[in-house]
Scaffold this motif. Sequence first.
Motif, PDB file in Angstrom:
ATOM      1  N   ASP A  87       0.837  -1.212   0.000  1.00  0.00           N
ATOM      2  CA  ASP A  87       0.000   0.000   0.000  1.00  0.00           C
ATOM      3  C   ASP A  87       0.866   1.253   0.000  1.00  0.00           C
ATOM      4  N   ARG A  88       1.944   1.220   0.772  1.00  0.00           N
ATOM      5  CA  ARG A  88       2.864   2.370   0.808  1.00  0.00           C
ATOM      6  C   ARG A  88       3.508   2.588  -0.563  1.00  0.00           C
ATOM      7  N   PHE A  89       3.842   1.470  -1.231  1.00  0.00           N
ATOM      8  CA  PHE A  89       4.435   1.575  -2.558  1.00  0.00           C
ATOM      9  C   PHE A  89       3.439   2.175  -3.549  1.00  0.00           C
ATOM     10  N   GLU A  90       2.194   1.717  -3.487  1.00  0.00           N
ATOM     11  CA  GLU A  90       1.164   2.238  -4.390  1.00  0.00           C
ATOM     12  C   GLU A  90       0.946   3.732  -4.207  1.00  0.00           C
ATOM     13  N   LYS A  91       1.075   4.204  -2.968  1.00  0.00           N
ATOM     14  CA  LYS A  91       0.919   5.637  -2.694  1.00  0.00           C
ATOM     15  C   LYS A  91       2.146   6.434  -3.122  1.00  0.00           C
ATOM     16  N   GLY A  92       3.245   5.734  -3.391  1.00  0.00           N
ATOM     17  CA  GLY A  92       4.477   6.407  -3.777  1.00  0.00           C
ATOM     18  C   GLY A  92       5.340   6.801  -2.597  1.00  0.00           C
ATOM     19  N   ASP A  93       5.050   6.248  -1.412  1.00  0.00           N
ATOM     20  CA  ASP A  93       5.802   6.586  -0.202  1.00  0.00           C
ATOM     21  C   ASP A  93       7.127   5.840  -0.092  1.00  0.00           C
ATOM     22  N   VAL A  94       7.221   4.664  -0.713  1.00  0.00           N
ATOM     23  CA  VAL A  94       8.454   3.870  -0.636  1.00  0.00           C
ATOM     24  C   VAL A  94       8.838   3.391  -2.035  1.00  0.00           C
ATOM     25  N   PRO A  95      10.136   3.195  -2.276  1.00  0.00           N
ATOM     26  CA  PRO A  95      10.563   2.681  -3.584  1.00  0.00           C
ATOM     27  C   PRO A  95      10.378   1.165  -3.678  1.00  0.00           C
ATOM     28  N   LEU A  96      10.471   0.655  -4.878  1.00  0.00           N
ATOM     29  CA  LEU A  96      10.316  -0.778  -5.132  1.00  0.00           C
ATOM     30  C   LEU A  96      11.340  -1.603  -4.348  1.00  0.00           C
ATOM     31  N   LEU A  97      12.503  -1.052  -4.134  1.00  0.00           N
ATOM     32  CA  LEU A  97      13.548  -1.749  -3.384  1.00  0.00           C
ATOM     33  C   LEU A  97      13.071  -2.145  -1.982  1.00  0.00           C
ATOM     34  N   HIS A  98      12.218  -1.331  -1.379  1.00  0.00           N
ATOM     35  CA  HIS A  98      11.703  -1.656  -0.048  1.00  0.00           C
ATOM     36  C   HIS A  98      10.800  -2.888  -0.080  1.00  0.00           C
ATOM     37  N   ILE A  99      10.091  -3.091  -1.176  1.00  0.00           N
ATOM     38  CA  ILE A  99       9.253  -4.293  -1.310  1.00  0.00           C
ATOM     39  C   ILE A  99      10.141  -5.536  -1.305  1.00  0.00           C
ATOM     40  N   PHE A 100      11.244  -5.478  -2.045  1.00  0.00           N
ATOM     41  CA  PHE A 100      12.161  -6.620  -2.090  1.00  0.00           C
ATOM     42  C   PHE A 100      12.805  -6.872  -0.733  1.00  0.00           C
ATOM     43  N   ALA A 101      13.206  -5.798  -0.045  1.00  0.00           N
ATOM     44  CA  ALA A 101      13.824  -5.942   1.274  1.00  0.00           C
ATOM     45  C   ALA A 101      12.830  -6.544   2.271  1.00  0.00           C
ATOM     46  N   ALA A 102      11.593  -6.078   2.235  1.00  0.00           N
ATOM     47  CA  ALA A 102      10.571  -6.600   3.137  1.00  0.00           C
ATOM     48  C   ALA A 102      10.292  -8.073   2.847  1.00  0.00           C
ATOM     49  N   SER A 103      10.289  -8.443   1.574  1.00  0.00           N
ATOM     50  CA  SER A 103      10.029  -9.845   1.235  1.00  0.00           C
ATOM     51  C   SER A 103      11.159 -10.756   1.718  1.00  0.00           C
ATOM     52  N   ARG A 104      12.378 -10.242   1.745  1.00  0.00           N
ATOM     53  CA  ARG A 104      13.507 -11.030   2.285  1.00  0.00           C
ATOM     54  C   ARG A 104      13.315 -11.297   3.775  1.00  0.00           C
ATOM     55  N   ILE A 105      12.843 -10.295   4.503  1.00  0.00           N
ATOM     56  CA  ILE A 105      12.610 -10.463   5.941  1.00  0.00           C
ATOM     57  C   ILE A 105      11.515 -11.503   6.159  1.00  0.00           C
ATOM     58  N   MET A 106      10.448 -11.402   5.391  1.00  0.00           N
ATOM     59  CA  MET A 106       9.367 -12.376   5.512  1.00  0.00           C
ATOM     60  C   MET A 106       9.871 -13.776   5.176  1.00  0.00           C
ATOM     61  N   GLU A 107      10.683 -13.867   4.148  1.00  0.00           N
ATOM     62  CA  GLU A 107      11.243 -15.162   3.741  1.00  0.00           C
ATOM     63  C   GLU A 107      12.091 -15.771   4.860  1.00  0.00           C
ATOM     64  N   LYS A 108      12.898 -14.948   5.530  1.00  0.00           N
ATOM     65  CA  LYS A 108      13.710 -15.442   6.653  1.00  0.00           C
ATOM     66  C   LYS A 108      12.824 -15.936   7.790  1.00  0.00           C
ATOM     67  N   GLY A 109      11.761 -15.171   8.079  1.00  0.00           N
ATOM     68  CA  GLY A 109      10.834 -15.590   9.126  1.00  0.00           C
ATOM     69  C   GLY A 109      10.165 -16.910   8.794  1.00  0.00           C
TER      70      GLY A 109
END
Length: 134
Positions: A87-109
């Motif tokens: 949602d933050r990405f869609e609003k333009g608040d975060v870059p695409l790189l943050h989506i990839f970083a967040a997915s790595r954290i989820m993957e580790k969990g």
Amino acid sequence: MDYLRRSRRQKWINSNGRGISTTETRIDNMGPEKPLFKKIIEKARESVLNFDSGEAESAVREAVDAGMDPVDLIELGFIEGMKEMGDRFEKGDVPLLHIFAASRIMEKGLSLLKSCAMEKKLDLRMFGNIVMNA
């Protein structure tokens, strides 16, 4: 009652026009452990939003030790964090790189959850993106 899907946020609206959140309903049905489980779920969600793998690992360990349903941790914690990041990405608040970083954290969990489930001999099955607690 007739329920119509309303948005990505799992909001549903019934025939009376009253909104229902399935996430809130599932947390409310957790029983006496609700405050602890709610804290763990929030920790998992925040770990994704803050790119904190240590916090994600801590949330997984706490959830397994507390006997929490792993599916709830995944769906209400990690996936909700990813939805908020999207949602933050869609609003333009975060870059695409943050989506990839967040997915790595989820993957580790998720990988830690899988190994913890094997250690504790939980009947948890993962099929690609589908998780079942049999």
